[in-house]
Every structure is written in C-alpha cells, then in structure tokens.
Design an enzyme around this catalytic site. Structure first.
Site, PDB file in Angstrom:
ATOM      1  N   GLU A 354       0.840  -1.198   0.000  1.00  0.00           N
ATOM      2  CA  GLU A 354       0.000   0.000   0.000  1.00  0.00           C
ATOM      3  C   GLU A 354       0.880   1.255   0.000  1.00  0.00           C
ATOM      4  OE1 GLU A 354      -4.104  -0.263   1.873  1.00  0.00           O
ATOM      5  OE2 GLU A 354      -3.220   1.281   3.140  1.00  0.00           O
ATOM      6  N   HIS A 385       7.095 -26.791   2.760  1.00  0.00           N
ATOM      7  CA  HIS A 385       6.330 -27.911   2.213  1.00  0.00           C
ATOM      8  C   HIS A 385       5.223 -27.436   1.283  1.00  0.00           C
ATOM      9  CE1 HIS A 385       8.413 -30.727   4.845  1.00  0.00           C
ATOM     10  NE2 HIS A 385       8.436 -29.699   5.682  1.00  0.00           N
TER      11      HIS A 385
END
Ligand code: F6P
Length: 549
Positions: A354, A385
């Site tokens: 932002e 993972h």
C-alpha cells in the site's frame, strides 16, 4: 517541483555499469574468497541482527548503493519526516508515526499542536483503561469481568493489532481471548459472535475515518446482536472506539468518553503505535505495549544516528532496490521461522504494497523503474512444504527475508533446534545450490546406476545463487517485535525516497472503496441491465436471484 528520475542519477548509472559485472557473480565464490564476509555484511542494532551477506554484493556494490542513497537525499527526507514536515504531499499531511513511540520528554509542534503532549495523554488513558479491563475492575452490564475482546476494523485498523497480539501470544492475559473481525463477509462476524457472550464481551471499533464501509457495517451488526438481549444503556460498558473522527463516533452511539483518539498524521498502515494498538495493550498489558514502543524507538534512534553504511533500514532498502531494479526480482518472500509470527507476511503486505505500490513519482511524472515487489510468505517450516520448491528451482528468482528467534517460549525438547536448522539450511541452500558434480557424487555413494544418475541430474541440480536476508533476534519479545516492525517501516520509507514516490497515500484503495457502491444498490435495489459489460450484468442478475432467495 520536478525531481530527477532515479535512472538519471550518476549513482544509478554507476550501478548499471557495476551490474554488468555483478550479474555473473556466484555467491559461493564470494563466500569462499572472503572468510570475513558475514561480519562485513551484517549489522546489529535495537536487538536485531541483520545478515545481508547472502546477496550478490561486494564492498564496491555497497559503496555505490550508499552513494545512491546520498544522492537521493535519504538523510534529508528522513530528517524531514521526523521533524513533522508535510512529506505526504498529495494529502498535505505530516507523517509522524515515529512521534507515537518517542519518550514524553521531547517536544514536537505540528500545526500549533504539541504532538508529544497529546500522544502521551492518550497513552495514559490507554494505560488506565487496559489496567481496569485486565484487573477485572471494568465490569460488563451484569457486573462480570471482560473475557473476550473483539476488534472490529480493517486494513491498518486490524492487521497491526492482530499481528502483534498473535506474535505476543505468551504475554496475553489468561482470562482474555482476542478476536479480530474485518471482512465485509458476514461469516467473519458470525463466527466470532458464536464464541462470545454479551455479558463479558468488549467490542473495540477501530477506524481512523470511522466511515469505512466494512467496519461500520460490522460494528452496526455487532451492536444489533448485542441489543437483542441488552439495553442501550448497557452499550458504554461493551463498546469503545478508536478513531480520528469524534463526530462520527458520537453519531454511531459510542460515548466519546470511551473513545481513544489519534491524528491524521498517522497513516492507517503505520497506526499500530497509536490508540489502534489498544488491543495489544489490553491483551499483553500496558507495560508490554510500552516495551513494544520502546523497541521501535530504539530502531528509530538507530535509523537517525547510524551512518548510512551501517544503517540497518537503509541497507535493507538498498539491497531490495539492487535485487528489484538490477536483478529484476518481482516479488519478495517473508519467512518468519516462528509460528507466532504467522500474520507478519500479511501485515507487511499492506505496509509495503500500500505504501510503495505506485507508478508515478511524487511530482506526478510516470516512473521508468519498477517499484514495490509483491510481498508474500508464510511461517517456516510450513512454507517449505508448500512453495519453497519454486524458490529453489523455479524460473523466477525470489529473494527471501528469513526471520528467526534463537530462544523459544516453550519447553518441548528438540523442536527449536529443528526449526532453526531448517531456517539456516534453507538460506544456505538458496545461496550454494547443488552442482551437478555434487549430485553425481551423492548418487554414486547411494549406488545409483550411471544411466539413472545422468537422467536425474538436471532435476536434482540446484542453481543456487539465490539471494536472502536473515534477521535474527534473541527472543521474540514486545521490544524485538517493535524493532522489527520499525525496521520494515523505515526500509519502506527509504525505498520510497529512492524511487522518488509518495509512500504515504493510497489513492488506488480509496478508488476501491467507491467501486462497489453502484453494484451494491443494483443488487438490493433497481438493476440497470445496460449499466455494465455483459459479464458483470449477468453476474449481478444471478446474485440478485440468490439474494432474493
Ligand atoms: O485500505 C485502505 C485504507 O484506507 C487503509 O489505508 C486503512 O488502514 C484502512 O483503509 C482502514 O481505514 P479506517 O481505519 O479509516 O477504517
């Protein structure tokens, strides 16, 4: 006033020439050639160690990057921000989140107001209120202590307090459960209201403007839910507000005695240090909140006092620009190896994207360089993972910020060594990779047939030479969390200065706030079948049918 484009500066030209050579460097070789590389390219300050040695840099690179910072006036802009100058030019505002964590002894006058005095007056009110709630003196309408605090806010009025309450989980009062409702989707509020009791709940309605659609709607619905079993007179014991807009708070029906103010010179995504941090004070206690502010202040002092060459936020920003604007990285992954930091990446998304998701310079001219990369990530080891495969062998090179704390806050044996081993090993693997020869040796040792080795070689080879930063703290405490967040804030600021943009407005989001209005009225009112493209018209028609039910 026109400013010189980044690409037109002599320092940028010098870096371009330097890059022609740097692009072929192998970090493995840079490490092998210099045993002191870690100490050369690491900085300690405010309880944080910042190791940036696993980037494609040498002393010459850093000299050129620091020259760029000087040429862009980073020191002058920094001093202007701290002094309360109106550096947010498009909104004519000062940018003074740093004043929120400065000690009471200072004086800072903005628009005739002694900012420091006002800040500390509100902090004292926050202390008194949080003490009463935590000690059980603040009672609900049936004289029971508060057990559940529901923060209703969005963006900066949600992400900071939620991130910090999670990160400081071990410090949270055992009687208090913290909830955060932000989404316009009623399922968000619904899920929380099923878990709380009107006798013992405290709603904190947090909105800088007190006009944000999502927050106002959630607050109204929470109020209606509360009044199903309670009277209007019970509201003051269960609803408080945090805002800059006293009139709107009063109009909503919250007693302004129960309002904690802040100021327009605090940007939403920089507001965790203001009254917006009240949930953190409620959850962890005001003393812990003060330590959080003090940690950020320590980083502020470092940012103000350290020479650019040893200035953590400045160096972090320059490394980011080196990777973004020369090596062309389009995103940066945040990898905190600490479960309690599981909202950090989301928090940093707002802070960075932002702030620096901009395409024109502060003077309005279109930029000819890329600005903020996409910020994303998750805690380790979980990310390993899920998406680390791409980080190791994908076609894009994504720099990573690893964040680790050395001491755990639990006593399960073995876990923390496994966690840290994974964190350090991933960073090492990104840097070193695995060569074809190393793969051959490894596979031969496992008696893999030669044909199989050759077939698998390309798949099991890791290019390495992938950059990362490592941020290490002794322990995750209110103070180190404060320093960490302030580090990222100042990094974002410095990058904004380097790119020549205003990091403190967000016109794109303001646009988003009005976009849905016309469709909302068509969904619940009179549709206009000609109003949109055929896709949008058809979707509106479908949703109208469903909403009519
Ligand atoms: O998302 C846009 C934004 O303006 C953010 O900058 C801000 O943090 C958020 O909306 C919430 O605004 P408010 O605190 O005024 O409700």
């Amino acid at each position: 006033m026109r400013q010189i484009a980044l690409t037109a500066t002599p320092a940028f030209h010098a870096l371009r020439t330097h890059y022609a050579e740097a692009k072929d460097w192998q970090m493995r070789e840079l490490f092998a050639a210099d045993p002191a590389r870690f100490s050369r390219f690491s900085i300690e300050a405010a309880g944080l160690l910042f190791d940036y040695s696993k980037n494609k840099i040498t002393d010459a690179t850093m000299r050129l990057l620091v020259a760029l910072a000087r040429e862009r006036g980073v020191e002058q802009r920094r001093n202007a921000m701290f002094a309360g100058e109106k550096i947010n030019a498009t909104e004519h505002r000062a940018v003074l989140h740093t004043a929120l964590r400065a000690p009471a002894t200072g004086t800072l006058v903005v628009d005739g107001q002694n900012v420091s005095q006002e800040v500390h007056a509100v902090l004292q009110r926050m202390r008194a209120f949080s003490d009463r709630v935590r000690s059980g003196q603040w009672l609900g309408s049936t004289d029971k202590p508060i057990t559940d605090i529901v923060n209703i806010g969005i963006g900066g009025s949600d992400l900071g307090p939620e991130m910090a309450c999670r990160a400081l989980r071990p410090y949270v009062h055992p009687r208090l459960r913290m909830h955060f409702v932000s989404n316009a989707d009623g399922h968000d509020l619904d899920a929380v209201l099923h878990r709380v009791n009107a006798d013992t709940v405290l709603f904190v309605v947090a909105s800088k403007t007190f006009t944000t659609r999502e927050t106002m709607m959630n607050a109204q619905s929470a109020r209606s839910w509360f009044l199903r079993g309670k009277k209007e007179a019970d509201l003051p014991k269960h609803f408080v507000a945090i805002s800059t807009n006293t009139a709107a708070v009063r109009e909503f029906g919250i007693d302004t005695d129960n309002m904690f103010p802040f100021w327009d010179w605090v940007g939403g995504r920089y507001s965790i240090w203001s009254a917006i941090g009240l949930p953190v004070a409620l959850a962890t206690g005001f003393d812990r909140f003060s330590e959080f502010l003090a940690g950020a202040y320590a980083m502020d002092r470092h940012f103000l006092d350290a020479p650019l060459e040893k200035n953590m936020p400045v160096i972090m920003a320059l490394i980011g620009v080196w990777n973004r604007n020369f090596f062309g990285s389009t995103s940066r992954s945040i990898a905190p190896y600490h479960q309690d930091m599981n909202r950090l990446a989301t928090y940093l998304q707002q802070l960075e994207m932002e702030s620096n998701g901009k395409r024109v310079a502060i003077d309005g001219t279109p930029l000819d360089v890329a600005t903020c990369p996409i910020i994303w990530g998750n805690v380790g080891t979980n990310g390993q993972h899920a998406y680390f495969q791409l980080l190791h062998q994908g076609s894009d090179i994504t720099p990573v910020d690893f964040i680790a704390s050395l001491e755990p806050d639990h006593d399960f044996p073995g876990h923390h060594a496994v966690l840290l081993a994974n964190c350090f090993a991933q960073a090492e693997a990104f840097m070193k990779g695995k060569t074809a020869d190393e793969v051959r040796t490894e596979m031969r040792a496992q008696n893999t047939p030669q044909a199989e080795i050759e077939a698998l070689l390309p798949h099991r080879t890791f290019p390495g030479n992938r950059p990362s930063n490592m941020i290490v703290m002794d322990a995750l405490t209110p103070a180190t969390l404060g320093a960490l967040i302030a580090l990222y804030e100042h990094k974002v600021f410095v990058q904004g200065v380097l790119w020549g943009i205003n990091s403190f407005d967000q016109w794109g989001v303001e646009f988003g706030k009005v976009l849905a209005k016309s469709i909302e009225s068509e969904l619940i009112g009179v549709p206009d079948p000609q109003a949109h493209d055929s896709s949008t018209n058809a979707l509106i028609a479908r949703a109208r049918d469903a909403l009519r039910g």
